[in-house]
Design a protein around this motif. Sequence first.
Motif, mmCIF file in Angstrom:
data_model
loop_
_atom_site.group_PDB
_atom_site.id
_atom_site.type_symbol
_atom_site.label_atom_id
_atom_site.label_comp_id
_atom_site.label_asym_id
_atom_site.label_seq_id
_atom_site.Cartn_x
_atom_site.Cartn_y
_atom_site.Cartn_z
ATOM 1 N N GLU A 75 -62.371 -38.187 -14.475
ATOM 2 C CA GLU A 75 -62.533 -38.899 -13.498
ATOM 3 C C GLU A 75 -64.089 -39.384 -13.112
ATOM 4 O O GLU A 75 -64.557 -40.562 -12.835
ATOM 5 N N LYS A 76 -64.588 -38.361 -12.959
ATOM 6 C CA LYS A 76 -66.059 -38.275 -12.484
ATOM 7 C C LYS A 76 -67.004 -39.132 -13.471
ATOM 8 O O LYS A 76 -67.664 -40.113 -13.073
ATOM 9 N N ARG A 129 -65.846 -41.307 -15.776
ATOM 10 C CA ARG A 129 -65.129 -42.339 -16.355
ATOM 11 C C ARG A 129 -65.623 -43.617 -16.678
ATOM 12 O O ARG A 129 -65.460 -44.356 -17.867
ATOM 13 N N ARG A 130 -66.905 -43.784 -16.150
ATOM 14 C CA ARG A 130 -67.622 -45.167 -16.361
ATOM 15 C C ARG A 130 -68.119 -45.143 -17.591
ATOM 16 O O ARG A 130 -68.502 -46.221 -18.153
ATOM 17 N N SER A 131 -68.481 -43.896 -18.222
ATOM 18 C CA SER A 131 -69.078 -43.919 -19.495
ATOM 19 C C SER A 131 -68.237 -43.580 -20.667
ATOM 20 O O SER A 131 -68.871 -43.339 -21.818
ATOM 21 N N ASP A 169 -74.786 -39.828 -19.153
ATOM 22 C CA ASP A 169 -74.115 -40.291 -17.876
ATOM 23 C C ASP A 169 -74.690 -39.373 -16.686
ATOM 24 O O ASP A 169 -75.268 -39.875 -15.821
ATOM 25 N N ARG A 188 -77.477 -40.055 -13.095
ATOM 26 C CA ARG A 188 -77.137 -39.678 -11.968
ATOM 27 C C ARG A 188 -78.106 -38.918 -11.359
ATOM 28 O O ARG A 188 -78.132 -38.937 -9.932
ATOM 29 N N ALA A 221 -68.764 -47.888 -23.778
ATOM 30 C CA ALA A 221 -69.031 -47.662 -22.368
ATOM 31 C C ALA A 221 -70.182 -47.095 -21.913
ATOM 32 O O ALA A 221 -70.837 -47.450 -20.770
ATOM 33 N N LEU A 273 -73.099 -48.970 -19.837
ATOM 34 C CA LEU A 273 -73.864 -48.092 -18.630
ATOM 35 C C LEU A 273 -75.266 -48.129 -18.722
ATOM 36 O O LEU A 273 -76.075 -48.538 -17.678
ATOM 37 N N ARG A 276 -76.906 -51.471 -18.560
ATOM 38 C CA ARG A 276 -76.951 -52.138 -16.861
ATOM 39 C C ARG A 276 -77.814 -51.174 -16.088
ATOM 40 O O ARG A 276 -78.561 -51.843 -15.085
ATOM 41 N N GLU A 277 -77.834 -50.013 -15.897
ATOM 42 C CA GLU A 277 -78.510 -48.989 -15.120
ATOM 43 C C GLU A 277 -79.846 -48.415 -15.540
ATOM 44 O O GLU A 277 -80.683 -48.339 -14.982
#
Length: 559
Positions: free
Chosen positions: A222-223, A225-227, A240, A244, A268, A272, A275-276
């Motif tokens: 879940e932590k 999940r974005r990647s 990822d 952070r 994914a 990421l 975008r970031e």
Amino acid sequence: MGFARRVVFGAVSAYWQQLQRASGRIRPLPRPPLDIDLSSLPEEAGELAENIGDAAAKLDAMDAGYAIGALYTATMPVGFRSQNGAYYTPPALCEVLLDMAAEAGVDWRTARILDPACGGGAFLSPVARRMARSLRDCEPRIALKNIEQRLLGFELDPFAAWLSQVFLEAALADLYHEAGTRPDSVVRVCDSLEQAVGSEGFDLVVGNPPYGRIGLSPELREKFRRSLFGHANLYGVFTDLALRFARPGGVVAYVTPTSFLAGEYFKALRGLLGREAPPVSIGFVAERKGVFADVLQETLLATYKRGGTSRTGKVYFISPGRDGSVATRAAGSFNLPEDPGRPWLMPRTEAQSALLRQVDEMPCRLADYGYTVSTGPLVWNRHKTSLRDRPGTGRYPLIWAEAVRPDGVFSFRAEKRNHKPYFEPKAKERWVVTEFPCVLLQRTTAKEQCRRLIAAELPASFLAEHGAVVIENHLNMIKPLNGTPKVALAALAVLFNSDVVDQVFRCINGSVAVSAYELEALPLPLPEDVGEIERLVNERANRATLERAVERLYSRGTG
């Protein structure tokens, strides 16, 4: 692991002793973790460890750390090494990546720096040296305190964390001697993935993260999940993680496999990053073998700028030498796609840079031609009882990858070990039968081969003769989506067998697998322009003529 640690401890002890003798100083070896068994070795193993340590003492601290780190991974149990993705980075590649980080804006005099998988200190030591050089005008005690406050490593393996500290102290031995002090540890023994991100952030997150598939706990999945898309790979999760920990405007500098550039499982992560933290520069390591022991994946060095806005980056070509040095040369630039989750096309040579400028805006893909790609449905070793040596009622030709010859010609054959030429499907195996025409393309090729794309049309006459075939899963099937495609199969096979499309594919692919996802992402000429290829095929033009025709199509770009 006990044997590996005892051998390496013996080598490090001998190494440290020789350093003290050479310098005329007496500094005790940093204390190893108390809960690790470092009992004595058998006599022969002990002598070998001592000899290795003595030899390492004649090397620069960076090279010594790499040599002993490589000894540690080489003596690990294979399962532990694979599970933890433990591979140490050669010093010359470390220096290249740190140069790339400096070019991306890292200031060694002020930067806060983290290596979240510091292993044996492959990056901590050269980073500390650069920091020390930038602080030459400071008092030694002040310089050391400054470095210790700004440099941090995370490491899961307490013994590897100890190695990091040993070689960091060896790298800065003169500075510590001048300061008359022992260093505080800059390595935290912990699980990096569980660490909380502080408010300040780091100016540089650097390293060679572990790689390989990993099963994440529900909380970690879940932590991150974005990647994630599908299964998790350690180096993707660590990428990822780096975003952070990097502050806005900070740099991430990593050594990783190239597979994330195009694979579907990494879309994914690409999105990421795009975008970031768009990439600033990427350096492709020319040789797979001999760079990382037992690693056959292609490797790259990359820097990313968190909060960056540029969609254009630099490409370098990195060639390791036999003496441990590397040569780096510019290979052009790249542009990220509008949707950064799509495969990233990047030149791997100078010549490919010009080619990508021509195809960068080509809008067509296989779907625009009316085709899709799937894997041959038969996994033969799950259906061994249905393999047959001879034709017969209810049996179909079994098409193996070897049926697609390197010259792009289909040749029905089954010559390799365990390969049989026919398949007799049981009632529940009818789903493996293919009754429609398609282009067959080999699924596994290496960059060292003269061609990565090896395709052939499955002849309609062969299908008509046998009624259907069974296609094994080491082949891709390029097949009509529905209705009548806009481009004939024979012309499509010519495109995929051309030198130009092969070079474009090399700019996408990052592994030995030729995946359906990557094939469907290849830029292609407009369907109406491929009519020239169809005409030449019908006229039985030779290969050279067909090659020139495809080159003309790609030189037009968007037409």
